[in-house]
Design a protein around this motif. Sequence first.
Motif, mmCIF file in Angstrom:
data_model
loop_
_atom_site.group_PDB
_atom_site.id
_atom_site.type_symbol
_atom_site.label_atom_id
_atom_site.label_comp_id
_atom_site.label_asym_id
_atom_site.label_seq_id
_atom_site.Cartn_x
_atom_site.Cartn_y
_atom_site.Cartn_z
ATOM 1 N N UNK A 126 -8.824 38.525 -52.269
ATOM 2 C CA UNK A 126 -7.777 39.474 -51.884
ATOM 3 C C UNK A 126 -6.494 38.725 -51.517
ATOM 4 N N UNK A 127 -5.385 39.342 -51.844
ATOM 5 C CA UNK A 127 -4.089 38.784 -51.464
ATOM 6 C C UNK A 127 -3.481 37.851 -52.489
ATOM 7 N N UNK A 128 -4.164 37.650 -53.620
ATOM 8 C CA UNK A 128 -3.652 36.765 -54.659
ATOM 9 C C UNK A 128 -3.154 37.578 -55.856
ATOM 10 N N UNK A 129 -1.960 37.256 -56.321
ATOM 11 C CA UNK A 129 -1.510 37.773 -57.605
ATOM 12 C C UNK A 129 -2.246 37.035 -58.711
ATOM 13 N N UNK A 130 -2.317 37.661 -59.876
ATOM 14 C CA UNK A 130 -3.006 37.092 -61.021
ATOM 15 C C UNK A 130 -2.031 37.036 -62.195
ATOM 16 N N UNK A 131 -1.922 35.876 -62.820
ATOM 17 C CA UNK A 131 -1.111 35.725 -64.033
ATOM 18 C C UNK A 131 -1.997 35.116 -65.102
ATOM 19 N N UNK A 183 1.856 34.532 -76.337
ATOM 20 C CA UNK A 183 1.912 35.720 -77.186
ATOM 21 C C UNK A 183 1.204 36.916 -76.562
ATOM 22 N N UNK A 184 0.662 36.751 -75.351
ATOM 23 C CA UNK A 184 0.043 37.866 -74.638
ATOM 24 C C UNK A 184 0.122 37.553 -73.149
ATOM 25 N N UNK A 185 0.307 38.602 -72.332
ATOM 26 C CA UNK A 185 0.613 38.370 -70.922
ATOM 27 C C UNK A 185 0.066 39.502 -70.068
ATOM 28 N N UNK A 186 -0.476 39.125 -68.905
ATOM 29 C CA UNK A 186 -0.937 40.082 -67.900
ATOM 30 C C UNK A 186 -0.569 39.534 -66.524
ATOM 31 N N UNK A 187 0.153 40.330 -65.742
ATOM 32 C CA UNK A 187 0.514 39.947 -64.374
ATOM 33 C C UNK A 187 0.067 41.066 -63.446
ATOM 34 N N UNK A 188 -0.721 40.733 -62.430
ATOM 35 C CA UNK A 188 -1.270 41.711 -61.494
ATOM 36 C C UNK A 188 -0.844 41.339 -60.073
ATOM 37 N N UNK A 189 -0.196 42.260 -59.390
ATOM 38 C CA UNK A 189 0.250 42.038 -58.008
ATOM 39 C C UNK A 189 -0.529 42.974 -57.104
ATOM 40 N N UNK A 234 -6.450 47.423 -55.400
ATOM 41 C CA UNK A 234 -5.369 48.122 -56.091
ATOM 42 C C UNK A 234 -4.302 47.112 -56.508
ATOM 43 N N UNK A 235 -3.805 47.234 -57.755
ATOM 44 C CA UNK A 235 -2.826 46.295 -58.288
ATOM 45 C C UNK A 235 -1.749 47.043 -59.071
ATOM 46 N N UNK A 236 -0.546 46.497 -59.025
ATOM 47 C CA UNK A 236 0.508 46.887 -59.965
ATOM 48 C C UNK A 236 0.459 45.881 -61.099
ATOM 49 N N UNK A 237 0.129 46.339 -62.307
ATOM 50 C CA UNK A 237 -0.050 45.442 -63.438
ATOM 51 C C UNK A 237 1.093 45.605 -64.426
ATOM 52 N N UNK A 238 1.522 44.484 -64.989
ATOM 53 C CA UNK A 238 2.513 44.511 -66.062
ATOM 54 C C UNK A 238 1.984 43.694 -67.236
ATOM 55 N N UNK A 239 2.333 44.134 -68.441
ATOM 56 C CA UNK A 239 1.783 43.520 -69.654
ATOM 57 C C UNK A 239 2.691 43.880 -70.823
ATOM 58 N N UNK A 240 2.535 43.149 -71.909
ATOM 59 C CA UNK A 240 3.313 43.440 -73.102
ATOM 60 C C UNK A 240 2.874 44.768 -73.708
ATOM 61 N N UNK A 241 3.827 45.454 -74.301
ATOM 62 C CA UNK A 241 3.553 46.756 -74.906
ATOM 63 C C UNK A 241 2.968 46.559 -76.306
#
Length: 556
Positions: free
Chosen positions: A197-202, A212-218, A225-232
Amino acid sequence: MTEVDVLVVGAGPVGLTAAVELRRHGVDCRVVDRLPDPVPYAKAVGVQPRTLEVWDAMGLAREVLDAAEPLIGQLGYVNGRTASRLELDLPPDIPYGFAALPQYETERLLAEHLATFGTRVERGTELVSLEQDAEHVRARLALAPGKLEEEVTARYVIGCDGAHSTVRRELGLRFEGDAFPEEYMLGDVEVDWDLPRGYAVRSTHQGDGGTDDLLVCVPLPGERRYRMSMLVPPELSQAPGGGPGDPAGADEVQHGLESRAAPDLADIQQVLDRLAPCPVTASRLRWSSVFRISHRLVDRYGSGRVFVAGDAAHIHPPTGAQGMNTGIQDAYNLAWKLALALKGLAADRLLDSYQAERHPVGAEVVGRTVQHARTGFETDAEDVATVIRREAQLLIGYTDSPIVTPTVPHTDPDDAVPPFPGDRAPDCGGLRGDIATYPVRLFDLLRGGDHTLLLYAAPGADPDPVTAFPDLAALAHRRARGHLTAYTVLAPGLLPDGAPGLPTALRDTAGEFRAAYRPHTAEAFLVRPDGHLGLRCAPTDTAALRDHLSAIFAAV
């Protein structure tokens, strides 16, 4: 026609911070936002330690700490393998760590705090146009639901209305830069993994041509619970423009959330299946969106009586959670200067220092985040501790500002030591007075919103602080017209009690002030309302203090 001291356009975190700080300084203001309701999205989520210091000074830190999630590090993965583990460690003299808080929660807390000053956000109220003369700004507002119009006369206007700013457009400011070709999607979900817990994930996939592919989880407040961002993926790709702040075709800036089809849970799960560091199932999708990123910077942070702050002045990749936090510091820098101007106490060019101080910061943040977005964090050239302090926004300084007096060494230039004028004023603990039996932090003494003069004395000080300090404090009070508080900080073993005119004495019982400020046996430090040093000088250097205050306060 109605009149107001300051009209704040935009009720995001930047506009609300500006309004709270103006009201805290006794300035009348109105806050308008074109949206009828707050946006319930976890857009900006990273809260930097320096922002928490700002909110501490504003009286909001406790509420934020109760609502936020600690952010203690980042786990990095490349092609499914562990690549890095970054611990967001800060020295013990830094009072706050990193935190994550959904933007809608940040706005709620700021709006509730603003309401304690008797000011509420006027929603569904849109700025249509503005014009100004030497004395006032006339703003035309459209009022929902009937779109009635109101004309407001304001002494000043602050545009905190985002990347597609009407204020910026009305001023004719250039907003130069470019857009990233990639599109991204955001999702607010819960996952069933057991990562700490408490760690972001890249997590990235590296091919022959790079990432060429990316996932970032805060992480967000809540269980896993995470706010995730990724390529479309190609099937969700959308044409530029048309975001919630940008009616289709109305603005060439490609930045922000798109208003059309959003990804669903299956789209997010597909990315997790490819890039998550362990098998995982996502659930409870709260919201999602596709968004675009641009990098742009205004040529000027204002014109005449109108200023811009936050995304209205600078936009860039979200790398390192710099955008909202930089905008909050824009507002914090500007508000105390406007307050002095409205009270008739500001020197002629004081408001010009907003551009001089904040535009270089905006340029550095845009450049750094663009580089990080393209190449990732590079720590080979400097130590990790420096990188973390920079990302925490603790290294922002104004050493070249026209209202900062450069360090004047007492004897030899080699005697000049940090913190330098323009730097963030460090915190310290262990200060004790004559009545309270508990020690206090220096930051506890800086919440008043005025300049603070700190007069340090140690055994062997020459001249005797009992005679030198009262004269310096009296000069400071006279020049600042009451908008200054003075304290004497005494090293252990020095007890100049009962001296007439000596400012309130505090004893540096643990030596923390001396460690943080590295003073000579006797030295004066002037801390600005925004928590940056404006001057440090010898206690007999009344000329340096007089000249410094003349750049801030109007002539007596």
